[in-house]
Write a protein that holds these residues in place. Structure first.
Motif, PDB file in Angstrom:
ATOM      1  N   GLN A  12     -41.957  57.931  -5.977  1.00 51.31           N
ATOM      2  CA  GLN A  12     -41.109  57.972  -4.718  1.00 51.31           C
ATOM      3  C   GLN A  12     -41.726  57.644  -3.641  1.00 51.31           C
ATOM      4  O   GLN A  12     -42.694  57.397  -3.424  1.00 51.31           O
ATOM      5  CB  GLN A  12     -40.776  59.810  -4.528  1.00 51.31           C
ATOM      6  CG  GLN A  12     -39.954  60.364  -5.654  1.00 51.31           C
ATOM      7  CD  GLN A  12     -39.667  61.757  -5.318  1.00 51.31           C
ATOM      8  OE1 GLN A  12     -40.622  62.586  -4.676  1.00 51.31           O
ATOM      9  NE2 GLN A  12     -38.464  62.527  -5.827  1.00 51.31           N
ATOM     10  N   ALA A  13     -40.856  57.305  -2.483  1.00 50.78           N
ATOM     11  CA  ALA A  13     -40.961  56.875  -1.384  1.00 50.78           C
ATOM     12  C   ALA A  13     -42.337  57.888  -0.681  1.00 50.78           C
ATOM     13  O   ALA A  13     -42.010  59.012  -0.844  1.00 50.78           O
ATOM     14  CB  ALA A  13     -40.041  56.780  -0.358  1.00 50.78           C
ATOM     15  N   LYS A  85     -42.891  52.235  -0.080  1.00 48.30           N
ATOM     16  CA  LYS A  85     -41.657  52.134   0.447  1.00 48.30           C
ATOM     17  C   LYS A  85     -40.637  51.514  -0.333  1.00 48.30           C
ATOM     18  O   LYS A  85     -41.029  50.789  -1.183  1.00 48.30           O
ATOM     19  CB  LYS A  85     -41.493  51.342   1.823  1.00 48.30           C
ATOM     20  CG  LYS A  85     -42.545  51.821   2.939  1.00 48.30           C
ATOM     21  CD  LYS A  85     -42.670  50.944   3.883  1.00 48.30           C
ATOM     22  CE  LYS A  85     -43.534  51.267   5.259  1.00 48.30           C
ATOM     23  NZ  LYS A  85     -43.514  50.063   6.185  1.00 48.30           N
ATOM     24  N   PRO A  86     -39.221  52.084  -0.295  1.00 47.59           N
ATOM     25  CA  PRO A  86     -38.353  51.456  -1.395  1.00 47.59           C
ATOM     26  C   PRO A  86     -38.326  49.680  -1.341  1.00 47.59           C
ATOM     27  O   PRO A  86     -38.294  49.244  -2.125  1.00 47.59           O
ATOM     28  CB  PRO A  86     -36.986  51.617  -0.634  1.00 47.59           C
ATOM     29  CG  PRO A  86     -37.370  53.460  -0.135  1.00 47.59           C
ATOM     30  CD  PRO A  86     -38.779  52.906   0.388  1.00 47.59           C
ATOM     31  N   ASP A  87     -38.885  49.110  -0.098  1.00 46.03           N
ATOM     32  CA  ASP A  87     -38.779  47.869   0.007  1.00 46.03           C
ATOM     33  C   ASP A  87     -39.923  47.278  -0.770  1.00 46.03           C
ATOM     34  O   ASP A  87     -40.185  45.793  -0.871  1.00 46.03           O
ATOM     35  CB  ASP A  87     -39.128  47.309   1.559  1.00 46.03           C
ATOM     36  CG  ASP A  87     -37.836  47.389   2.438  1.00 46.03           C
ATOM     37  OD1 ASP A  87     -37.970  47.228   3.639  1.00 46.03           O
ATOM     38  OD2 ASP A  87     -36.703  47.532   1.666  1.00 46.03           O
ATOM     39  N   THR A  89     -40.461  47.799  -3.670  1.00 45.54           N
ATOM     40  CA  THR A  89     -40.102  47.481  -5.204  1.00 45.54           C
ATOM     41  C   THR A  89     -39.912  46.231  -5.597  1.00 45.54           C
ATOM     42  O   THR A  89     -39.323  45.131  -4.662  1.00 45.54           O
ATOM     43  CB  THR A  89     -38.375  48.197  -5.329  1.00 45.54           C
ATOM     44  OG1 THR A  89     -38.478  49.555  -5.301  1.00 45.54           O
ATOM     45  CG2 THR A  89     -38.005  47.691  -6.628  1.00 45.54           C
ATOM     46  N   THR A 118     -41.217  50.362  -8.973  1.00 46.08           N
ATOM     47  CA  THR A 118     -39.930  50.863  -8.551  1.00 46.08           C
ATOM     48  C   THR A 118     -40.120  52.138  -7.636  1.00 46.08           C
ATOM     49  O   THR A 118     -40.957  52.918  -7.812  1.00 46.08           O
ATOM     50  CB  THR A 118     -38.868  51.143  -9.512  1.00 46.08           C
ATOM     51  OG1 THR A 118     -38.731  50.096 -10.320  1.00 46.08           O
ATOM     52  CG2 THR A 118     -37.622  51.418  -8.859  1.00 46.08           C
ATOM     53  N   SER A 120     -38.261  54.882  -5.298  1.00 45.51           N
ATOM     54  CA  SER A 120     -37.118  55.511  -4.920  1.00 45.51           C
ATOM     55  C   SER A 120     -37.273  56.251  -3.604  1.00 45.51           C
ATOM     56  O   SER A 120     -38.197  56.632  -3.043  1.00 45.51           O
ATOM     57  CB  SER A 120     -36.876  56.510  -5.895  1.00 45.51           C
ATOM     58  OG  SER A 120     -37.642  57.401  -6.016  1.00 45.51           O
ATOM     59  N   SER A 121     -35.837  56.133  -3.071  1.00 45.00           N
ATOM     60  CA  SER A 121     -35.921  56.678  -1.517  1.00 45.00           C
ATOM     61  C   SER A 121     -35.571  58.368  -1.605  1.00 45.00           C
ATOM     62  O   SER A 121     -35.232  58.825  -2.798  1.00 45.00           O
ATOM     63  CB  SER A 121     -34.775  55.897  -0.992  1.00 45.00           C
ATOM     64  OG  SER A 121     -33.518  56.000  -1.497  1.00 45.00           O
TER      65      SER A 121
END
Length: 121
Positions: A12-13, A85-87, A89, A118, A120-121
């Motif tokens: 998770q983020a 962060k999701p970025d 990924t 990966t 996730s947000s």
């Protein structure tokens, strides 16, 4: 020489992951180690790099969050990733500049197989 990367996964983020990459085979010396990543639809980019002289280079997007380190006795490079962060990924690839006993005056560039991160947000 082969590089084996591990440590990717789903997080998770805000979470953390630690990637590892170990070189095996006939190794005389390792002169540089790094991590790159390729996000979906984007080109591969440098994430972090460390030279045999302990000089560091980080992508601006990961400074203060990611730390590259090595264990020379284990021929291993690590990437500690915090505050993900999701970025972030992407598929992460390790690379090493390695001199083999048969060619101690010139290093060859090796890549690991990639490990998916990966976030996730």
């Amino acid at each position: 020489v082969q590089l084996q990367a591990s440590g990717g996964g789903l997080v998770q983020a805000g979470g953390s992951l630690r990637l590892s990459c170990t070189a095996s085979g006939s190794i005389f010396s390792i002169n540089g180690e790094g991590w790159y990543r390729r996000a979906p639809g984007k080109q591969r980019e440098l994430v972090a790099y460390i030279t045999d002289g302990n000089r560091f280079d980080y992508a601006d997007s990961v400074k203060g969050r990611f730390t590259i380190s090595t264990d020379n006795a284990k021929n291993t490079v690590y990437l500690q990733m915090n505050s993900l962060k999701p970025d972030d990924t992407a598929v992460y690839y390790c690379s090493m500049e390695i001199k083999e006993p048969r060619s101690v005056y010139q290093a060859s560039h090796y890549w690991g197989q990639g490990t998916l991160v990966t976030v996730s947000s």
